[in-house]
Design a protein around this motif. Structure first.
Motif, PDB file in Angstrom:
ATOM      1  N   LEU B  21     -23.438  51.824  -7.349  1.00  0.00           N
ATOM      2  CA  LEU B  21     -22.285  52.601  -6.899  1.00  0.00           C
ATOM      3  C   LEU B  21     -22.741  53.958  -6.402  1.00  0.00           C
ATOM      4  N   THR B  48      -5.472  59.672  -6.535  1.00  0.00           N
ATOM      5  CA  THR B  48      -6.630  60.283  -7.190  1.00  0.00           C
ATOM      6  C   THR B  48      -6.600  61.791  -6.961  1.00  0.00           C
ATOM      7  N   SER B  78     -13.954  52.565  -8.076  1.00  0.00           N
ATOM      8  CA  SER B  78     -15.043  51.586  -8.023  1.00  0.00           C
ATOM      9  C   SER B  78     -15.010  50.650  -9.238  1.00  0.00           C
ATOM     10  N   ARG B  81     -14.510  47.551  -7.610  1.00  0.00           N
ATOM     11  CA  ARG B  81     -15.470  47.187  -6.560  1.00  0.00           C
ATOM     12  C   ARG B  81     -15.978  45.757  -6.772  1.00  0.00           C
ATOM     13  N   TRP B  94     -14.356  56.669   3.169  1.00  0.00           N
ATOM     14  CA  TRP B  94     -14.549  58.068   2.764  1.00  0.00           C
ATOM     15  C   TRP B  94     -14.786  58.973   3.973  1.00  0.00           C
ATOM     16  N   ARG B 139      -1.339  49.603  -1.124  1.00  0.00           N
ATOM     17  CA  ARG B 139      -1.782  48.279  -0.670  1.00  0.00           C
ATOM     18  C   ARG B 139      -0.586  47.380  -0.500  1.00  0.00           C
TER      19      ARG B 139
HETATM   20  C1  LIG Z   1      -7.259  56.520  -2.864  1.00  0.00           C
HETATM   21  C2  LIG Z   1      -8.443  55.597  -2.910  1.00  0.00           C
HETATM   22  C3  LIG Z   1      -8.250  54.279  -3.285  1.00  0.00           C
HETATM   23  C4  LIG Z   1      -9.322  53.382  -3.351  1.00  0.00           C
HETATM   24  N1  LIG Z   1      -9.081  52.102  -3.750  1.00  0.00           N
HETATM   25  C5  LIG Z   1     -10.122  51.244  -3.870  1.00  0.00           C
HETATM   26  C6  LIG Z   1      -9.909  49.909  -4.309  1.00  0.00           C
HETATM   27  O1  LIG Z   1      -8.779  49.462  -4.510  1.00  0.00           O
HETATM   28  N2  LIG Z   1     -10.999  49.093  -4.450  1.00  0.00           N
HETATM   29  C7  LIG Z   1     -12.264  49.522  -4.215  1.00  0.00           C
HETATM   30  O2  LIG Z   1     -13.206  48.740  -4.383  1.00  0.00           O
HETATM   31  N3  LIG Z   1     -12.494  50.788  -3.773  1.00  0.00           N
HETATM   32  C8  LIG Z   1     -11.452  51.648  -3.598  1.00  0.00           C
HETATM   33  N4  LIG Z   1     -11.698  52.920  -3.149  1.00  0.00           N
HETATM   34  C9  LIG Z   1     -13.077  53.288  -2.801  1.00  0.00           C
HETATM   35  C10 LIG Z   1     -13.863  53.716  -4.029  1.00  0.00           C
HETATM   36  O3  LIG Z   1     -13.652  55.095  -4.225  1.00  0.00           O
HETATM   37  C11 LIG Z   1     -15.377  53.468  -3.851  1.00  0.00           C
HETATM   38  O4  LIG Z   1     -15.825  54.148  -2.705  1.00  0.00           O
HETATM   39  C12 LIG Z   1     -15.736  51.989  -3.708  1.00  0.00           C
HETATM   40  O5  LIG Z   1     -15.215  51.240  -4.786  1.00  0.00           O
HETATM   41  C13 LIG Z   1     -17.243  51.756  -3.624  1.00  0.00           C
HETATM   42  O6  LIG Z   1     -17.931  52.417  -4.648  1.00  0.00           O
HETATM   43  P1  LIG Z   1     -19.032  53.538  -4.340  1.00  0.00           P
HETATM   44  O7  LIG Z   1     -18.445  54.422  -3.251  1.00  0.00           O
HETATM   45  O8  LIG Z   1     -19.234  54.255  -5.626  1.00  0.00           O
HETATM   46  O9  LIG Z   1     -20.250  52.809  -3.865  1.00  0.00           O
HETATM   47  C14 LIG Z   1     -10.633  53.835  -3.043  1.00  0.00           C
HETATM   48  C15 LIG Z   1     -10.821  55.163  -2.657  1.00  0.00           C
HETATM   49  C16 LIG Z   1      -9.740  56.040  -2.581  1.00  0.00           C
HETATM   50  C17 LIG Z   1      -9.946  57.452  -2.144  1.00  0.00           C
END
Ligand SMILES: Cc1cc2nc3c(=O)[nH]c(=O)nc-3n(C[C@H](O)[C@H](O)[C@H](O)COP(=O)(O)O)c2cc1C
Lengths: 248, 158
Positions: B21, B48, B78, B81, B94, B139
């Motif tokens: 991650l 968040t 995550s 994830r 992001w 979603r």
């Molecule tokens: C508001 C918001 C909602 C998110 N929802 C999800 C989600 O439902 N599932 C997911 O896997 N990542 C989601 N993310 C992305 C995670 O923050 C994260 O980037 C991703 O899980 C991958 O992990 P890593 O960036 O640590 O590698 C979301 C990010 C934000 C800002």
């Protein structure tokens, strides 16, 4: 100076006189001269908002972003235990039982009610349908949408859930619900503009106490409401953000 | 830091993977082939703070993820994830919200019980008094056609 109050044009026709009664109640309680102005459609109402003619509004959630972020409106209250939900329905004779079985090219009957139409389109999206692959037909009332489904002129109707539930039993027997939204956080709100903003707290107190006496309760009932509930600034901002995510 | 998944919570035959991650070190996950269908008519909502720490989840989020509200508040997204999701999707998410724009995409999420669910997600920055104070994701139910396209596409993005 007289202030202008207006109501989102999607109000139920049954409550038209109720809004006039409410306006009279509000004038007496607040001591402000308030004139109720009803617009035929959302376009005319938005024009009035844009040219700063509106001081108080029972607003559709779709217009909340513009009211708060462009016109400096503040939230007062919402109706207790009510949220704006949509229903996708078809004729009872239609073989389709699931959104995913609908096909491109279908005729969709809807209204100009912006939030209900938007929620309805999001539910249709799950069936891979969007504005580009359906025929959209706008109607002035939910009764007319029901009629066009029953007469086979439209394949699918987008209803305000409350309006669907209020259709006659005879009508509902000829229809079938495919999906009902359960969002819970999208709602109309009574909002106050900059010219009355200094009275926000007082107006809120008057409205929140409304169901405590018989007179106020009667006025609420004529609107189909049980009570008002306070809407905090952050709750309104959250709803605006949510509507924003749904607009694409 | 996100703890590894607990095999005791997993329902059905599972595979194992280690996720690296971006935000939170590595995490061992267990995942199955069991899909939970997206509930009709509902939205899954979460918010968040600026750092991506979850501050609010709605009831549908709790039901679909399989975690309790207590487990979700204060953690990172995550936690959902899935190993089948390419990292570039989240980099794009992001990068987009950091520019102050809306992001939209199809995401396969991992449940606490090892199962998965597909969503169409929209993420926006929450702007208050001109400042970004957090992010909201809403979603909705994705169309099967779009999900099938992602099932073809995502393995090519690793
Ligand atoms: C508001 C918001 C909602 C998110 N929802 C999800 C989600 O439902 N599932 C997911 O896997 N990542 C989601 N993310 C992305 C995670 O923050 C994260 O980037 C991703 O899980 C991958 O992990 P890593 O960036 O640590 O590698 C979301 C990010 C934000 C800002």
């Amino acid at each position: 100076m007289s202030h202008t109050f207006t109501v989102s044009p999607d109000f139920s026709p049954d409550h038209l006189s109720g809004w006039y009664i409410f306006n009279t109640w509000l004038q007496r309680q607040s001591g402000e001269a308030i004139h109720l102005e009803m617009y035929d459609d959302f376009h005319a109402q938005r024009d009035a908002i844009q040219s700063n003619q509106i001081d108080l509004i029972y607003a559709n959630p779709f217009d909340a972003a513009m009211l708060v972020r462009e016109k400096g409106f503040l939230p007062l209250v919402k109706a207790a235990d009510m949220s704006d939900e949509a229903i996708i329905a078809v004729s009872v004779d239609n073989a389709v039982n699931d959104i995913s079985h609908l096909s491109a090219g279908i005729n969709v009957a809807t209204t100009e009610d912006p939030d209900v139409h938007m929620i309805g389109m999001i539910m249709l999206e799950a069936g891979n349908l969007d504005a580009s692959n359906i025929q959209t037909h706008f109607h002035n009332s939910y009764v007319l949408i029901a009629k066009s489904l029953i007469q086979g002129k439209a394949d699918v109707g987008i209803f305000l859930a409350e309006a669907y539930d209020g259709l006659s039993n005879l009508t509902k027997k000829q229809l079938k619900i495919l999906v009902r939204s359960q969002i819970g956080v999208i709602h109309h709100s009574l909002m106050i503009g900059p010219t009355l903003a200094h009275r926000q707290t007082e107006f809120q107190q008057l409205l929140l106490a409304m169901n405590n006496d018989e007179k106020g309760k009667g006025v609420l009932n004529s609107l189909g409401f049980d009570a008002w509930v306070k809407v905090e600034g952050e709750e309104m901002e959250f709803m605006i953000d949510l509507m924003d995510t749904l607009s694409i | 830091m996100l703890s590894d998944m607990n095999p005791e919570n997993i329902i059905g035959d599972y595979k194992e993977a280690v996720l690296h991650l971006y935000g939170d070190g590595s995490r061992k996950v267990f995942y199955t082939d069991i899909e939970t269908p997206y509930p009709d008519g509902k939205l899954i909502v979460s918010t968040t703070d600026k750092a991506g720490v979850i501050t609010h989840v709605n009831q549908s989020f709790i039901e679909m993820s399989g975690y309790t509200e207590e487990e979700l508040i204060g953690t990172l997204h995550s936690i959902l994830r899935h190993p089948d999701m390419p990292a570039v999707a989240f980099k794009d998410l992001w990068d987009t919200v950091n520019r102050g724009e809306k992001w939209q995409g199809f995401v396969k999420n991992l449940r606490k019980d090892g199962g998965y669910y597909w969503v169409k997600a929209t993420v926006i920055p929450n702007i208050r008094n001109g400042q970004v104070v957090g992010y909201t994701s809403v979603r909705r139910k994705p169309s099967r056609t779009k999900v099938n396209e992602c099932i073809q596409l995502y393995p090519t993005l690793f």
